[in-house]
Design a protein around this motif. Structure first.
Motif, PDB file in Angstrom:
ATOM      1  N   VAL A  21       0.831  -1.203   0.064  1.00 45.35           N
ATOM      2  CA  VAL A  21      -0.263  -0.012  -0.065  1.00 45.35           C
ATOM      3  C   VAL A  21       1.062   1.225   0.104  1.00 45.35           C
ATOM      4  N   PHE A  41     -10.472   2.984   0.735  1.00 42.31           N
ATOM      5  CA  PHE A  41     -10.984   2.042  -0.470  1.00 42.31           C
ATOM      6  C   PHE A  41     -12.577   1.707  -0.264  1.00 42.31           C
ATOM      7  N   PRO A  50      -8.147   7.362  -2.748  1.00 37.57           N
ATOM      8  CA  PRO A  50      -7.846   5.808  -3.309  1.00 37.57           C
ATOM      9  C   PRO A  50      -7.807   6.064  -4.889  1.00 37.57           C
ATOM     10  N   GLU A  52      -7.252   3.023  -8.011  1.00 36.10           N
ATOM     11  CA  GLU A  52      -7.565   1.711  -8.119  1.00 36.10           C
ATOM     12  C   GLU A  52      -6.973   1.225  -9.379  1.00 36.10           C
ATOM     13  N   LYS A  60      -6.144  -6.337  -7.766  1.00 38.77           N
ATOM     14  CA  LYS A  60      -7.317  -5.739  -7.285  1.00 38.77           C
ATOM     15  C   LYS A  60      -8.213  -6.775  -6.307  1.00 38.77           C
ATOM     16  N   TYR A  64      -8.645  -6.590  -2.385  1.00 40.42           N
ATOM     17  CA  TYR A  64     -10.280  -6.647  -1.837  1.00 40.42           C
ATOM     18  C   TYR A  64     -10.346  -7.923  -0.702  1.00 40.42           C
ATOM     19  N   LEU A  68      -9.866  -5.603   2.434  1.00 37.72           N
ATOM     20  CA  LEU A  68     -11.216  -5.037   2.602  1.00 37.72           C
ATOM     21  C   LEU A  68     -12.072  -6.148   3.167  1.00 37.72           C
ATOM     22  N   TRP A  79     -19.743   1.738  -3.574  1.00 35.11           N
ATOM     23  CA  TRP A  79     -19.192   3.093  -4.051  1.00 35.11           C
ATOM     24  C   TRP A  79     -20.441   3.510  -4.921  1.00 35.11           C
ATOM     25  N   PRO A  91     -13.319   5.988  -7.022  1.00 40.34           N
ATOM     26  CA  PRO A  91     -11.869   6.114  -7.191  1.00 40.34           C
ATOM     27  C   PRO A  91     -11.619   6.170  -8.692  1.00 40.34           C
ATOM     28  N   GLU A  93      -9.490   4.686 -11.852  1.00 40.98           N
ATOM     29  CA  GLU A  93      -8.957   3.561 -12.034  1.00 40.98           C
ATOM     30  C   GLU A  93      -8.018   3.378 -13.253  1.00 40.98           C
ATOM     31  N   GLY A 112      -2.672   3.973  -2.920  1.00 42.17           N
ATOM     32  CA  GLY A 112      -2.823   2.881  -3.938  1.00 42.17           C
ATOM     33  C   GLY A 112      -2.137   1.617  -3.466  1.00 42.17           C
ATOM     34  N   TYR A 113      -2.229   0.795  -4.289  1.00 40.62           N
ATOM     35  CA  TYR A 113      -1.631  -0.471  -4.069  1.00 40.62           C
ATOM     36  C   TYR A 113      -0.995  -1.082  -5.420  1.00 40.62           C
TER      37      TYR A 113
END
Length: 130
Positions: A21, A41, A50, A52, A60, A64, A68, A79, A91, A93, A112-113
Motif C-alpha cells: 500500500v 478504499f 484512493p 484503483e 485488485k 479486496y 477489505l 461505491w 476512485p 482506475e 494506492g497499492y
C-alpha cells in the motif's frame, strides 16, 4: 492439458507476491494497519484519495479479499451507493502498476497499492500485505 496447467500456475504466481500500500513520499503517513487502509478504499474516510486498478486484475481481487474482506461486487455496490447519494466519488482506475504508481507519485493525498516488486523511490510504502 499442460498448457492449461501452465496458465493456472502463472495466475497463482502472479497473485502470490506481496502487495504494497503506497502513498506519495510527501505524505506524512509512515505506517498503516489493513483496517485503516480499508477505510479509504471503502469510502469511509476522505483523508486520502484512493487510486484503483481496473476491474478484473488479479491484484485488485487479492487486495479486496486480503484488506477489505470483500469481493469486487460488494465494493462496487458500496461505491455506487456513495456516488448515487452524493457522498463520494468513485476512485480513478488504472490498468497497470506503473499507472497506479505514477498517479500516487503525483498526488500527495493519493493512496494506492501495487506489487511490492514494483516499488521504487517515487512512492512510499505504508503497509505490506502477504
Amino acid at each position: 492439458m499442460c498448457v492449461a496447467a501452465g496458465l493456472v500456475l502463472a495466475c497463482v504466481q502472479a497473485t502470490a507476491g506481496e502487495i504494497a500500500v503506497i502513498v506519495n513520499p510527501k505524505n506524512p503517513a509512515t505506517r498503516m494497519f489493513s483496517e485503516q487502509a480499508a477505510q479509504f478504499f471503502l469510502g469511509k474516510s476522505t483523508l486520502f484519495t484512493p487510486v484503483e486498478y481496473t476491474d478484473g486484475t488479479a491484484i485488485k481481487n487479492d487486495f479486496y479479499q486480503k484488506v477489505l474482506n470483500k469481493d469486487t461486487a460488494q465494493v462496487k455496490a458500496i461505491w455506487s451507493k456513495l456516488v448515487f447519494t452524493g457522498k463520494g466519488a468513485a476512485p480513478k482506475e488504472y490498468g497497470s502498476a506503473a499507472e497506479v504508481k505514477k498517479a500516487v507519485a503525483h498526488d500527495p493525498q493519493a493512496i494506492g497499492y501495487i506489487d511490492k516488486a514494483a516499488v521504487d523511490d517515487s512512492v512510499k510504502v505504508i503497509l505490506t500485505v502477504q
